[in-house]
Scaffold this motif. Structure first.
Motif, PDB file in Angstrom:
ATOM      1  N   ASP A 138       0.829  -1.189   0.000  1.00 20.91           N
ATOM      2  CA  ASP A 138       0.000   0.000   0.000  1.00 20.91           C
ATOM      3  C   ASP A 138       0.873   1.253   0.000  1.00 20.91           C
ATOM      4  O   ASP A 138       1.231   1.779   1.048  1.00 20.91           O
ATOM      5  CB  ASP A 138      -0.920  -0.021   1.223  1.00 20.91           C
ATOM      6  CG  ASP A 138      -1.913   1.123   1.210  1.00 20.91           C
ATOM      7  OD1 ASP A 138      -2.079   1.729   0.141  1.00 20.91           O
ATOM      8  OD2 ASP A 138      -2.509   1.406   2.252  1.00 20.91           O
ATOM      9  N   VAL A 139       1.255   1.716  -1.189  1.00 20.49           N
ATOM     10  CA  VAL A 139       2.011   2.959  -1.322  1.00 20.49           C
ATOM     11  C   VAL A 139       1.029   4.038  -1.766  1.00 20.49           C
ATOM     12  O   VAL A 139       0.481   3.973  -2.858  1.00 20.49           O
ATOM     13  CB  VAL A 139       3.155   2.827  -2.341  1.00 20.49           C
ATOM     14  CG1 VAL A 139       3.874   4.157  -2.526  1.00 20.49           C
ATOM     15  CG2 VAL A 139       4.139   1.756  -1.891  1.00 20.49           C
ATOM     16  N   PRO A 140       0.777   5.053  -0.936  1.00 19.73           N
ATOM     17  CA  PRO A 140      -0.280   6.018  -1.248  1.00 19.73           C
ATOM     18  C   PRO A 140       0.128   6.983  -2.355  1.00 19.73           C
ATOM     19  O   PRO A 140       1.305   7.310  -2.501  1.00 19.73           O
ATOM     20  CB  PRO A 140      -0.471   6.766   0.076  1.00 19.73           C
ATOM     21  CG  PRO A 140       0.864   6.675   0.735  1.00 19.73           C
ATOM     22  CD  PRO A 140       1.428   5.335   0.358  1.00 19.73           C
ATOM     23  N   PRO A 141      -0.836   7.465  -3.123  1.00 22.99           N
ATOM     24  CA  PRO A 141      -0.543   8.546  -4.069  1.00 22.99           C
ATOM     25  C   PRO A 141      -0.257   9.839  -3.313  1.00 22.99           C
ATOM     26  O   PRO A 141      -0.917  10.149  -2.315  1.00 22.99           O
ATOM     27  CB  PRO A 141      -1.836   8.666  -4.892  1.00 22.99           C
ATOM     28  CG  PRO A 141      -2.667   7.480  -4.546  1.00 22.99           C
ATOM     29  CD  PRO A 141      -2.229   7.028  -3.188  1.00 22.99           C
ATOM     30  N   LEU A 142       0.708  10.598  -3.793  1.00 20.27           N
ATOM     31  CA  LEU A 142       1.010  11.886  -3.175  1.00 20.27           C
ATOM     32  C   LEU A 142      -0.216  12.797  -3.208  1.00 20.27           C
ATOM     33  O   LEU A 142      -0.448  13.555  -2.266  1.00 20.27           O
ATOM     34  CB  LEU A 142       2.183  12.541  -3.904  1.00 20.27           C
ATOM     35  CG  LEU A 142       2.610  13.917  -3.397  1.00 20.27           C
ATOM     36  CD1 LEU A 142       3.106  13.850  -1.953  1.00 20.27           C
ATOM     37  CD2 LEU A 142       3.693  14.513  -4.302  1.00 20.27           C
ATOM     38  N   ALA A 143      -1.005  12.705  -4.270  1.00 14.79           N
ATOM     39  CA  ALA A 143      -2.193  13.556  -4.384  1.00 14.79           C
ATOM     40  C   ALA A 143      -3.162  13.320  -3.235  1.00 14.79           C
ATOM     41  O   ALA A 143      -3.779  14.257  -2.722  1.00 14.79           O
ATOM     42  CB  ALA A 143      -2.887  13.320  -5.721  1.00 14.79           C
ATOM     43  N   ALA A 144      -3.302  12.063  -2.809  1.00 13.54           N
ATOM     44  CA  ALA A 144      -4.201  11.755  -1.692  1.00 13.54           C
ATOM     45  C   ALA A 144      -3.652  12.333  -0.389  1.00 13.54           C
ATOM     46  O   ALA A 144      -4.408  12.848   0.449  1.00 13.54           O
ATOM     47  CB  ALA A 144      -4.390  10.248  -1.571  1.00 13.54           C
ATOM     48  N   LEU A 145      -2.335  12.249  -0.205  1.00 13.19           N
ATOM     49  CA  LEU A 145      -1.731  12.836   0.991  1.00 13.19           C
ATOM     50  C   LEU A 145      -1.889  14.352   0.982  1.00 13.19           C
ATOM     51  O   LEU A 145      -2.142  14.958   2.030  1.00 13.19           O
ATOM     52  CB  LEU A 145      -0.251  12.463   1.061  1.00 13.19           C
ATOM     53  CG  LEU A 145       0.063  10.982   1.233  1.00 13.19           C
ATOM     54  CD1 LEU A 145       1.574  10.759   1.183  1.00 13.19           C
ATOM     55  CD2 LEU A 145      -0.501  10.451   2.536  1.00 13.19           C
TER      56      LEU A 145
END
Length: 219
Positions: free
Chosen positions: A69-76
């Motif tokens: 589970d590597v999150p998108p930077l946009a979501a962060l």
């Protein structure tokens, strides 16, 4: 993230046991951190060290390989935008409200889309998360990964006050890191501004991070 980087710019992941949450990592010798090396009689150039590691980590190919589970930077970034006004009020309004507005505006501009393919990013590449390896050069540890805009990459280096805490030092890190990675300097500044302010609201080093935010606003 470590598996995706495969030892190029980061410590190698030799084996892992997902059930135990255990990782076996390659050893970096002598293993001193860049923050520790800055206290030496002849310290290394922290921007050169960070820039070389960033070049090795910021490869588009690695972005296709991470597992888990590597999150998108946009979501962060959306999470930071939602939390900033609340955190600012919760912490006693430690900076002008105009700074919060500036960070939210920056995140809005950045959310319009990155001009380059996403890369695998290390969100916390400060001087304590770079270790010396005589055989393979400096390497990153303790990744906090995300997939997204390459222009974000310098942000943790810019806010790394252990490399020199002054307006000129922070802006020099921004300028040289953006140049080394051939990035849009303004996008790099906006990411640095937004992340440093988001970090400041939840950090033991709030005052120093807020000073860096002020310098980035002037830059």
């Amino acid at each position: 993230a470590l598996a995706a980087w495969a030892g190029d710019g980061a410590v190698p992941l030799l084996r892992r046991d997902a059930a135990r949450g255990a990782l076996l990592l390659g050893r970096a010798v002598p293993g001193r951190t860049l923050a520790q090396a800055m206290a030496a009689a002849t310290p290394p150039d922290p921007i050169a060290v960070s820039g070389e590691v960033l070049r090795r980590l910021s490869r588009p190919g690695a972005a296709a390989r991470p597992r888990g589970d590597v999150p998108p930077l946009a979501a962060l970034a959306r999470r930071w935008a939602g939390a900033l006004p609340r955190d600012w009020a919760r912490t006693g309004r430690p900076c002008p409200s105009a700074w919060i507005d500036a960070a939210l505006s920056a995140l809005e501009v950045l959310s319009a889309g990155a001009p380059s393919p996403p890369v695998l990013l290390h969100l916390d590449l400060h001087g304590g998360n770079l270790v010396e390896d005589r055989r393979h050069g400096w390497r990153a540890i303790d990744p906090m990964p995300a997939l997204g805009d390459p222009a974000f990459a310098p942000a943790p280096v810019v806010r790394a006050f252990e490399h020199g805490h002054s307006r000129s030092a922070a802006i020099r890190r921004l300028d040289r890191s953006a140049e080394a990675l051939n990035l849009d300097r303004e996008r790099a500044r906006l990411w640095s501004l937004a992340q440093t302010l988001a970090w400041a609201m939840r950090s033991d080093w709030r005052d120093r991070h807020l000073q860096t935010v002020g310098w980035l606003l002037e830059a």
